[in-house]
Design a protein around this motif. Structure first.
Motif, PDB file in Angstrom:
ATOM      1  N   GLU A   1       0.837  -1.204   0.000  1.00 37.07           N
ATOM      2  CA  GLU A   1       0.000   0.000   0.000  1.00 37.07           C
ATOM      3  C   GLU A   1       0.866   1.246   0.000  1.00 37.07           C
ATOM      4  OE1 GLU A   1      -2.827   0.043   3.210  1.00 37.07           O
ATOM      5  OE2 GLU A   1      -4.168  -1.310   2.129  1.00 37.07           O
ATOM      6  N   GLU A   2       0.456   2.217  -0.800  1.00 37.19           N
ATOM      7  CA  GLU A   2       1.087   3.527  -0.829  1.00 37.19           C
ATOM      8  C   GLU A   2       0.000   4.553  -0.570  1.00 37.19           C
ATOM      9  OE1 GLU A   2       2.813   3.883  -4.691  1.00 37.19           O
ATOM     10  OE2 GLU A   2       4.491   2.583  -4.216  1.00 37.19           O
ATOM     11  N   THR A   3       0.279   5.521   0.290  1.00 37.43           N
ATOM     12  CA  THR A   3      -0.711   6.534   0.627  1.00 37.43           C
ATOM     13  C   THR A   3      -0.179   7.913   0.274  1.00 37.43           C
ATOM     14  OG1 THR A   3      -1.597   5.179   2.414  1.00 37.43           O
ATOM     15  CG2 THR A   3      -2.124   7.513   2.470  1.00 37.43           C
ATOM     16  N   LEU A   4      -1.010   8.667  -0.388  1.00 37.45           N
ATOM     17  CA  LEU A   4      -0.704  10.036  -0.776  1.00 37.45           C
ATOM     18  C   LEU A   4      -1.561  10.957   0.082  1.00 37.45           C
ATOM     19  CD1 LEU A   4       0.596  11.964  -2.970  1.00 37.45           C
ATOM     20  CD2 LEU A   4      -1.570  11.701  -4.179  1.00 37.45           C
ATOM     21  N   GLN A   5      -0.954  11.945   0.700  1.00 39.64           N
ATOM     22  CA  GLN A   5      -1.682  12.916   1.516  1.00 39.64           C
ATOM     23  C   GLN A   5      -1.982  14.150   0.668  1.00 39.64           C
ATOM     24  OE1 GLN A   5      -2.617  12.181   4.716  1.00 39.64           O
ATOM     25  NE2 GLN A   5      -1.636  10.195   4.398  1.00 39.64           N
ATOM     26  N   ALA A   6      -3.181  14.677   0.833  1.00 40.94           N
ATOM     27  CA  ALA A   6      -3.571  15.871   0.084  1.00 40.94           C
ATOM     28  C   ALA A   6      -4.593  16.656   0.908  1.00 40.94           C
ATOM     29  CB  ALA A   6      -4.157  15.481  -1.270  1.00 40.94           C
ATOM     30  N   GLN A   7      -4.904  17.834   0.421  1.00 42.30           N
ATOM     31  CA  GLN A   7      -5.985  18.637   0.986  1.00 42.30           C
ATOM     32  C   GLN A   7      -6.974  18.917  -0.138  1.00 42.30           C
ATOM     33  OE1 GLN A   7      -2.663  20.223   1.784  1.00 42.30           O
ATOM     34  NE2 GLN A   7      -2.716  18.724   3.430  1.00 42.30           N
ATOM     35  N   ALA A   8      -8.204  19.169   0.274  1.00 43.52           N
ATOM     36  CA  ALA A   8      -9.227  19.549  -0.695  1.00 43.52           C
ATOM     37  C   ALA A   8     -10.028  20.701  -0.112  1.00 43.52           C
ATOM     38  CB  ALA A   8     -10.152  18.375  -0.995  1.00 43.52           C
ATOM     39  N   ARG A   9     -10.486  21.538  -0.996  1.00 40.18           N
ATOM     40  CA  ARG A   9     -11.396  22.607  -0.573  1.00 40.18           C
ATOM     41  C   ARG A   9     -12.507  22.715  -1.600  1.00 40.18           C
ATOM     42  NH1 ARG A   9     -10.701  27.325  -3.463  1.00 40.18           N
ATOM     43  NH2 ARG A   9      -8.732  27.447  -4.580  1.00 40.18           N
ATOM     44  N   VAL A  10     -13.687  22.990  -1.112  1.00 36.88           N
ATOM     45  CA  VAL A  10     -14.842  23.195  -1.981  1.00 36.88           C
ATOM     46  C   VAL A  10     -14.643  24.525  -2.687  1.00 36.88           C
ATOM     47  CG1 VAL A  10     -17.340  23.529  -2.037  1.00 36.88           C
ATOM     48  CG2 VAL A  10     -16.332  21.847  -0.468  1.00 36.88           C
ATOM     49  N   THR A  11     -14.771  24.526  -4.004  1.00 38.10           N
ATOM     50  CA  THR A  11     -14.594  25.762  -4.771  1.00 38.10           C
ATOM     51  C   THR A  11     -15.912  26.349  -5.263  1.00 38.10           C
ATOM     52  OG1 THR A  11     -14.210  24.541  -6.819  1.00 38.10           O
ATOM     53  CG2 THR A  11     -12.272  25.102  -5.502  1.00 38.10           C
ATOM     54  N   ASP A  12     -16.996  25.631  -5.070  1.00 42.81           N
ATOM     55  CA  ASP A  12     -18.318  26.130  -5.456  1.00 42.81           C
ATOM     56  C   ASP A  12     -19.270  25.818  -4.306  1.00 42.81           C
ATOM     57  OD1 ASP A  12     -20.820  26.695  -6.469  1.00 42.81           O
ATOM     58  OD2 ASP A  12     -20.604  25.490  -8.270  1.00 42.81           O
TER      59      ASP A  12
ATOM     60  N   ASN B   1     -21.555  22.604  -3.853  1.00 49.31           N
ATOM     61  CA  ASN B   1     -20.630  21.729  -3.127  1.00 49.31           C
ATOM     62  C   ASN B   1     -20.145  20.574  -3.999  1.00 49.31           C
ATOM     63  OD1 ASN B   1     -20.721  23.208  -0.724  1.00 49.31           O
ATOM     64  ND2 ASN B   1     -22.555  22.127  -0.055  1.00 49.31           N
ATOM     65  N   ALA B   2     -20.158  20.742  -5.301  1.00 49.45           N
ATOM     66  CA  ALA B   2     -19.799  19.668  -6.222  1.00 49.45           C
ATOM     67  C   ALA B   2     -18.452  19.889  -6.902  1.00 49.45           C
ATOM     68  CB  ALA B   2     -20.888  19.514  -7.288  1.00 49.45           C
ATOM     69  N   LYS B   3     -17.764  20.949  -6.546  1.00 47.35           N
ATOM     70  CA  LYS B   3     -16.465  21.221  -7.165  1.00 47.35           C
ATOM     71  C   LYS B   3     -15.420  21.363  -6.067  1.00 47.35           C
ATOM     72  CE  LYS B   3     -18.523  23.537 -11.119  1.00 47.35           C
ATOM     73  NZ  LYS B   3     -18.626  24.775 -11.879  1.00 47.35           N
ATOM     74  N   PHE B   4     -14.321  20.620  -6.248  1.00 44.74           N
ATOM     75  CA  PHE B   4     -13.239  20.624  -5.272  1.00 44.74           C
ATOM     76  C   PHE B   4     -11.922  20.924  -5.970  1.00 44.74           C
ATOM     77  CE2 PHE B   4     -16.387  17.759  -3.517  1.00 44.74           C
ATOM     78  CZ  PHE B   4     -16.310  17.913  -2.142  1.00 44.74           C
ATOM     79  N   ARG B   5     -11.005  21.499  -5.230  1.00 41.60           N
ATOM     80  CA  ARG B   5      -9.615  21.612  -5.678  1.00 41.60           C
ATOM     81  C   ARG B   5      -8.794  20.788  -4.715  1.00 41.60           C
ATOM     82  NH1 ARG B   5      -6.571  23.405  -9.336  1.00 41.60           N
ATOM     83  NH2 ARG B   5      -8.066  24.829 -10.223  1.00 41.60           N
ATOM     84  N   PHE B   6      -8.120  19.754  -5.263  1.00 38.79           N
ATOM     85  CA  PHE B   6      -7.229  18.895  -4.482  1.00 38.79           C
ATOM     86  C   PHE B   6      -5.817  19.421  -4.657  1.00 38.79           C
ATOM     87  CE2 PHE B   6      -9.703  14.591  -4.671  1.00 38.79           C
ATOM     88  CZ  PHE B   6     -10.861  15.220  -4.301  1.00 38.79           C
ATOM     89  N   SER B   7      -5.079  19.498  -3.562  1.00 42.20           N
ATOM     90  CA  SER B   7      -3.673  19.914  -3.583  1.00 42.20           C
ATOM     91  C   SER B   7      -2.860  18.895  -2.807  1.00 42.20           C
ATOM     92  CB  SER B   7      -3.490  21.284  -2.929  1.00 42.20           C
ATOM     93  OG  SER B   7      -4.220  22.267  -3.611  1.00 42.20           O
ATOM     94  N   LEU B   8      -1.718  18.517  -3.362  1.00 39.48           N
ATOM     95  CA  LEU B   8      -0.839  17.601  -2.665  1.00 39.48           C
ATOM     96  C   LEU B   8      -0.335  18.243  -1.384  1.00 39.48           C
ATOM     97  CD1 LEU B   8       1.314  16.094  -5.539  1.00 39.48           C
ATOM     98  CD2 LEU B   8      -0.580  15.030  -4.309  1.00 39.48           C
ATOM     99  N   ALA B   9      -0.153  17.432  -0.372  1.00 37.77           N
ATOM    100  CA  ALA B   9       0.389  17.915   0.897  1.00 37.77           C
ATOM    101  C   ALA B   9       1.903  18.018   0.786  1.00 37.77           C
ATOM    102  CB  ALA B   9       0.004  16.960   2.022  1.00 37.77           C
ATOM    103  N   GLY B  10       2.489  18.825   1.655  1.00 39.42           N
ATOM    104  CA  GLY B  10       3.944  18.922   1.702  1.00 39.42           C
ATOM    105  C   GLY B  10       4.488  19.982   0.772  1.00 39.42           C
ATOM    106  N   LEU B  11       5.740  19.812   0.403  1.00 37.18           N
ATOM    107  CA  LEU B  11       6.476  20.806  -0.372  1.00 37.18           C
ATOM    108  C   LEU B  11       5.809  21.131  -1.709  1.00 37.18           C
ATOM    109  CD1 LEU B  11       8.985  22.571  -0.475  1.00 37.18           C
ATOM    110  CD2 LEU B  11      10.223  20.661  -1.486  1.00 37.18           C
ATOM    111  N   LEU B  12       5.275  20.122  -2.389  1.00 32.52           N
ATOM    112  CA  LEU B  12       4.678  20.376  -3.697  1.00 32.52           C
ATOM    113  C   LEU B  12       3.412  21.214  -3.630  1.00 32.52           C
ATOM    114  CD1 LEU B  12       5.145  16.944  -5.475  1.00 32.52           C
ATOM    115  CD2 LEU B  12       6.353  19.075  -5.933  1.00 32.52           C
ATOM    116  N   SER B  13       2.813  21.321  -2.442  1.00 37.95           N
ATOM    117  CA  SER B  13       1.578  22.091  -2.342  1.00 37.95           C
ATOM    118  C   SER B  13       1.829  23.594  -2.335  1.00 37.95           C
ATOM    119  CB  SER B  13       0.821  21.698  -1.063  1.00 37.95           C
ATOM    120  OG  SER B  13       1.568  22.084   0.072  1.00 37.95           O
ATOM    121  N   PHE B  14       3.059  24.024  -2.178  1.00 36.28           N
ATOM    122  CA  PHE B  14       3.383  25.440  -2.106  1.00 36.28           C
ATOM    123  C   PHE B  14       2.898  26.166  -3.360  1.00 36.28           C
ATOM    124  CE2 PHE B  14       6.185  29.080  -2.889  1.00 36.28           C
ATOM    125  CZ  PHE B  14       5.927  29.797  -1.723  1.00 36.28           C
TER     126      PHE B  14
END
Length: 175
Positions: free
Chosen positions: A81-92, A96-109
């Motif tokens: 198993e490999e796990t990727l951490q991310a954040q999401a925020r509702v953009t609409d 409530n049907a549109k999200f923006r996912f961003s990778l966690a950590g350095l790449l999220s900058f």
């Protein structure tokens, strides 16, 4: 107007009324969307090629419309198993049907590693959801059960196809 034109116009109107709407969901209840989802189908994509099974956890944060995500892939080659951490925020917030996912950590900058995702449809009881990119180039069917029935799989794939998603070469996961 000639009778064949009236018949053709009537057929066109009736087919338009019978055709499902090809737009994304407009009524996502965030409280019901929270929690664990299991991927049961997706279109082929390079990023998930090694995954035979995937799950995603939507974990609400203290900020409304924001989530921590854990996306776990079980590798087909060795079962690891490999796990990727991310954040999401509702953009609409209207749908409530549109999200923006961003990778966690350095790449999220600065949002360098982020992507817009839409909830295109979901079951009334939130047992499944169809999520995809706005241009429908990539899509996923998520289910609350890791092993839904063949009838449920078929029904959700039919819904994806009706909404204009290319189901050719679909990858069914979690079998």
């Amino acid at each position: 107007m000639p009778h064949y034109a009236v018949a053709a116009l009537s057929a066109l109107v009736l087919s338009a009324l019978a055709a499902p709407a090809a737009s994304q969901a407009t009524n996502v209840s965030l409280d019901r969307f929270d929690g664990r989802w299991f991927e049961i189908a997706r279109n082929p994509n390079g990023v998930q090629r090694p995954c035979r099974q995937a799950r995603i956890d939507f974990i609400p944060t203290s900020r409304p419309g924001r989530y921590d995500l854990a996306v776990t892939c079980t590798r087909a080659t060795d079962g690891r198993e490999e796990t990727l951490q991310a954040q999401a925020r509702v953009t609409d917030t209207t749908t409530n049907a549109k999200f923006r996912f961003s990778l966690a950590g350095l790449l999220s900058f600065g949002g360098l590693a982020s992507q817009q995702y839409w909830v295109w449809d979901h079951a009334p009881d939130y047992s499944w959801a169809l999520m995809g990119l706005p241009d429908r180039s990539n899509w996923w069917i998520w289910h609350r059960s890791p092993a839904p029935s063949a009838a449920e799989r078929s029904s959700t794939l039919g819904r994806a196809q009706a909404l204009g998603f290319d189901t050719t070469g679909v990858i069914q996961t979690g079998l």
